[in-house]
Write a protein that holds these residues in place. Structure first.
Motif, mmCIF file in Angstrom:
data_model
loop_
_atom_site.group_PDB
_atom_site.id
_atom_site.type_symbol
_atom_site.label_atom_id
_atom_site.label_comp_id
_atom_site.label_asym_id
_atom_site.label_seq_id
_atom_site.Cartn_x
_atom_site.Cartn_y
_atom_site.Cartn_z
ATOM 1 N N LYS A 1 27.798 13.198 2.769
ATOM 2 C CA LYS A 1 27.501 14.636 2.849
ATOM 3 C C LYS A 1 27.883 15.354 1.555
ATOM 4 C CE LYS A 1 27.825 15.293 7.867
ATOM 5 N NZ LYS A 1 28.635 15.874 8.966
ATOM 6 N N CYS A 2 28.881 14.811 0.867
ATOM 7 C CA CYS A 2 29.341 15.403 -0.397
ATOM 8 C C CYS A 2 28.656 14.775 -1.603
ATOM 9 C CB CYS A 2 30.855 15.274 -0.502
ATOM 10 S SG CYS A 2 31.750 16.189 0.753
ATOM 11 N N LYS A 3 27.526 14.085 -1.336
ATOM 12 C CA LYS A 3 26.709 13.477 -2.391
ATOM 13 C C LYS A 3 27.444 12.364 -3.143
ATOM 14 C CE LYS A 3 23.903 17.658 -2.933
ATOM 15 N NZ LYS A 3 23.016 17.210 -1.848
ATOM 16 N N ILE A 4 28.333 11.676 -2.433
ATOM 17 C CA ILE A 4 28.966 10.465 -2.970
ATOM 18 C C ILE A 4 28.310 9.290 -2.250
ATOM 19 C CG2 ILE A 4 31.110 9.167 -3.251
ATOM 20 C CD1 ILE A 4 32.615 11.850 -3.048
ATOM 21 N N GLU A 5 27.382 8.621 -2.932
ATOM 22 C CA GLU A 5 26.662 7.508 -2.317
ATOM 23 C C GLU A 5 27.658 6.415 -1.922
ATOM 24 O OE1 GLU A 5 23.331 4.077 -3.388
ATOM 25 O OE2 GLU A 5 23.784 5.654 -4.846
ATOM 26 N N THR A 6 27.696 6.080 -0.633
ATOM 27 C CA THR A 6 28.727 5.184 -0.119
ATOM 28 C C THR A 6 28.128 4.137 0.805
ATOM 29 O OG1 THR A 6 30.335 7.005 -0.202
ATOM 30 C CG2 THR A 6 30.932 5.091 1.130
ATOM 31 N N VAL A 7 28.586 2.908 0.643
ATOM 32 C CA VAL A 7 28.173 1.825 1.544
ATOM 33 C C VAL A 7 29.421 1.152 2.096
ATOM 34 C CG1 VAL A 7 26.004 1.398 0.335
ATOM 35 C CG2 VAL A 7 28.034 0.118 -0.319
ATOM 36 N N ILE A 8 29.275 0.544 3.268
ATOM 37 C CA ILE A 8 30.373 -0.151 3.934
ATOM 38 C C ILE A 8 30.185 -1.652 3.754
ATOM 39 C CG2 ILE A 8 31.440 -0.653 6.170
ATOM 40 C CD1 ILE A 8 30.595 2.179 7.035
ATOM 41 N N THR A 9 31.280 -2.336 3.486
ATOM 42 C CA THR A 9 31.241 -3.790 3.353
ATOM 43 C C THR A 9 32.191 -4.429 4.351
ATOM 44 O OG1 THR A 9 31.598 -5.670 1.874
ATOM 45 C CG2 THR A 9 33.018 -3.765 1.554
ATOM 46 N N ASN A 10 31.829 -5.601 4.839
ATOM 47 C CA ASN A 10 32.724 -6.394 5.672
ATOM 48 C C ASN A 10 33.497 -7.416 4.834
ATOM 49 O OD1 ASN A 10 32.030 -5.140 8.105
ATOM 50 N ND2 ASN A 10 30.251 -6.456 8.378
ATOM 51 N N ASN A 11 33.342 -7.336 3.517
ATOM 52 C CA ASN A 11 34.020 -8.252 2.600
ATOM 53 C C ASN A 11 34.594 -7.448 1.438
ATOM 54 O OD1 ASN A 11 34.927 -10.454 1.111
ATOM 55 N ND2 ASN A 11 32.887 -11.038 0.397
ATOM 56 N N VAL A 12 35.523 -6.555 1.747
ATOM 57 C CA VAL A 12 36.036 -5.656 0.715
ATOM 58 C C VAL A 12 36.851 -6.414 -0.332
ATOM 59 C CG1 VAL A 12 38.205 -4.979 1.861
ATOM 60 C CG2 VAL A 12 37.038 -3.368 0.341
ATOM 61 N N LEU A 13 37.521 -7.488 0.051
ATOM 62 C CA LEU A 13 38.267 -8.269 -0.941
ATOM 63 C C LEU A 13 37.320 -8.929 -1.936
ATOM 64 C CD1 LEU A 13 41.092 -9.918 1.215
ATOM 65 C CD2 LEU A 13 41.195 -7.866 -0.213
ATOM 66 N N GLY A 14 36.157 -9.382 -1.458
ATOM 67 C CA GLY A 14 35.152 -9.938 -2.362
ATOM 68 C C GLY A 14 34.645 -8.898 -3.333
ATOM 69 N N VAL A 15 34.455 -7.678 -2.847
ATOM 70 C CA VAL A 15 34.004 -6.570 -3.702
ATOM 71 C C VAL A 15 35.056 -6.251 -4.761
ATOM 72 C CG1 VAL A 15 33.447 -4.101 -3.715
ATOM 73 C CG2 VAL A 15 32.493 -5.585 -1.950
ATOM 74 N N ILE A 16 36.326 -6.212 -4.343
ATOM 75 C CA ILE A 16 37.414 -5.926 -5.285
ATOM 76 C C ILE A 16 37.489 -7.002 -6.358
ATOM 77 C CG2 ILE A 16 39.938 -5.831 -5.486
ATOM 78 C CD1 ILE A 16 39.926 -4.375 -2.745
ATOM 79 N N TRP A 17 37.340 -8.261 -5.967
ATOM 80 C CA TRP A 17 37.370 -9.347 -6.944
ATOM 81 C C TRP A 17 36.161 -9.296 -7.874
ATOM 82 C CZ3 TRP A 17 40.188 -13.556 -8.691
ATOM 83 C CH2 TRP A 17 41.475 -13.671 -8.153
ATOM 84 N N ASP A 18 34.998 -8.912 -7.346
ATOM 85 C CA ASP A 18 33.818 -8.759 -8.201
ATOM 86 C C ASP A 18 34.075 -7.758 -9.321
ATOM 87 O OD1 ASP A 18 32.320 -10.528 -6.633
ATOM 88 O OD2 ASP A 18 30.518 -9.303 -6.858
ATOM 89 N N LYS A 19 34.653 -6.614 -8.944
ATOM 90 C CA LYS A 19 34.935 -5.598 -9.963
ATOM 91 C C LYS A 19 36.056 -6.060 -10.883
ATOM 92 C CE LYS A 19 35.686 -0.747 -10.896
ATOM 93 N NZ LYS A 19 35.926 0.607 -10.371
ATOM 94 N N LEU A 20 37.039 -6.764 -10.326
ATOM 95 C CA LEU A 20 38.120 -7.306 -11.144
ATOM 96 C C LEU A 20 37.570 -8.195 -12.247
ATOM 97 C CD1 LEU A 20 41.146 -7.995 -11.712
ATOM 98 C CD2 LEU A 20 40.859 -9.887 -10.095
ATOM 99 N N LEU A 21 36.621 -9.074 -11.906
ATOM 100 C CA LEU A 21 36.076 -9.999 -12.899
ATOM 101 C C LEU A 21 35.317 -9.261 -13.991
ATOM 102 C CD1 LEU A 21 34.915 -12.971 -10.632
ATOM 103 C CD2 LEU A 21 36.999 -12.775 -12.003
ATOM 104 N N VAL A 22 34.654 -8.166 -13.646
ATOM 105 C CA VAL A 22 33.995 -7.337 -14.666
ATOM 106 C C VAL A 22 35.043 -6.763 -15.616
ATOM 107 C CG1 VAL A 22 32.712 -5.201 -15.062
ATOM 108 C CG2 VAL A 22 31.983 -6.772 -13.260
ATOM 109 N N ASN A 23 36.118 -6.228 -15.052
ATOM 110 C CA ASN A 23 37.187 -5.669 -15.888
ATOM 111 C C ASN A 23 37.875 -6.739 -16.717
ATOM 112 O OD1 ASN A 23 36.837 -3.004 -15.035
ATOM 113 N ND2 ASN A 23 38.146 -3.277 -13.251
ATOM 114 N N VAL A 24 38.024 -7.935 -16.147
ATOM 115 C CA VAL A 24 38.617 -9.059 -16.871
ATOM 116 C C VAL A 24 37.792 -9.389 -18.117
ATOM 117 C CG1 VAL A 24 38.876 -11.586 -16.738
ATOM 118 C CG2 VAL A 24 39.889 -10.128 -14.981
#
Length: 304
Positions: A168-191
């Motif tokens: 509603k506040c125009k923050i495009e948001t999706v739900i994941t059932n694998n949030v740890l996988g998502v966190i690691w995906d972003k971690l590897l980009v930062n790495v």
């Protein structure tokens, strides 16, 4: 919804400002007095390629005693001080207060859990980019998706409600059932990006202009992939190395957050990024020499 944003830097101000456009009561919590006072006196300025808007219905504070119990806390402080920043604001945390970390790196969930119960914690990542230009003024550099999820992989009513509020506040948001996988995906980009850009002072896209930096990126991410496999993390992207290069191209002119920290002589989040790969690798019996070298070189730059 009553929302507190812990850490009113570039990203905290971005999310706090966007969420305050709706019917939410938003408090920005920070220790920078000039920043806090200017937000309260003149409003928060959010600029982007289309111009600027001034958000006046957001409140900022150093002292949390006037806030009361909140429904949601967004944690945007540096990963190195997550637990230290949460302890002084326990007076705004109720039994059902949700605490959402969208921070970079590993270890934030565990640090939050050392202060509050695990049942209060949700996690995720953000693809938005934001730069703090001056007190009470930020530049929204890049728009993207916010991914959130329950730590135990459930799809709950509270996570659905949070998605609706963000949307509603125009923050495009999706739900994941694998949030740890998502966190690691972003971690590897930062790495693959952050430490190398901070050491070379190259912008993200420029890492691919040189054989040497591209090779370092590839090996650093490969070491992270090996550690994630040993930990049985289910990654989202099938080819994290190519995904990291894609992010470099999409953010070609961006200065990474770690490069900005080095330029501004601030402590970096190296321990939570490349340093986390080294520590997890040691636990799994996996050697990570490139990530160790990058971690140590950044620590030397911090001392200087």
């Amino acid at each position: 919804m009553k929302i507190a944003v812990l850490g009113a830097g570039a990203m905290g101000c971005l999310y706090g400002g966007l969420l305050s456009i709706g019917d939410n009561e938003v408090w920005l919590i920070d220790i920078w007095k000039e920043h806090v006072n200017r937000i309260n006196e003149k409003g928060l300025i959010i600029e982007d390629e289309n111009g600027k808007k001034i958000i006046k219905n957001v409140q900022a504070t150093i002292d949390t005693n006037d806030i009361g119990i909140v429904d949601l806390i967004l944690v945007f402080v540096k990963s190195t001080i997550t637990d230290k920043a949460l302890k002084p604001v326990k007076n705004i945390i109720g039994e059902n207060t949700l605490i959402l970390t969208l921070q970079n790196g590993l270890g934030n969930i565990e640090k939050i859990q050392s202060v509050v119960g695990k049942k209060n914690i949700i996690a995720g990542t953000t693809s938005h980019g934001s730069t703090l230009l001056e007190p009470a003024r930020i530049y929204h550099a890049g728009k993207g998706t916010t991914v959130i999820g329950e730590i135990d992989r459930e799809n709950t009513e509270r996570i659905q409600n949070l998605k609706e509020i963000f949307t509603k506040c125009k923050i495009e948001t999706v739900i994941t059932n694998n949030v740890l996988g998502v966190i690691w995906d972003k971690l590897l980009v930062n790495v693959g990006i952050n430490a190398i850009t901070a050491l070379t002072e190259l912008r993200n896209g420029e890492l691919l202009d040189f054989k040497e930096t591209e090779e370092l990126l590839e090996i650093a991410v490969e070491e992270g992939i090996n550690v994630s496999k040993a930990k049985k993390i289910i990654l989202i992207n099938e080819d994290p190395i190519e995904h990291t290069k894609k992010v470099c191209r999409l953010t070609t002119s961006n200065k990474s957050s770690m490069l900005q920290d080095i330029i501004n002589k601030r402590k970096t989040e190296i321990e939570m990024i490349n340093g986390a790969i080294v520590k997890e690798g040691e636990r799994q019996g996996i050697k990570t020499p490139i990530n160790l070298a990058l971690t140590n070189l950044i620590k030397i730059k911090e001392r200087n």
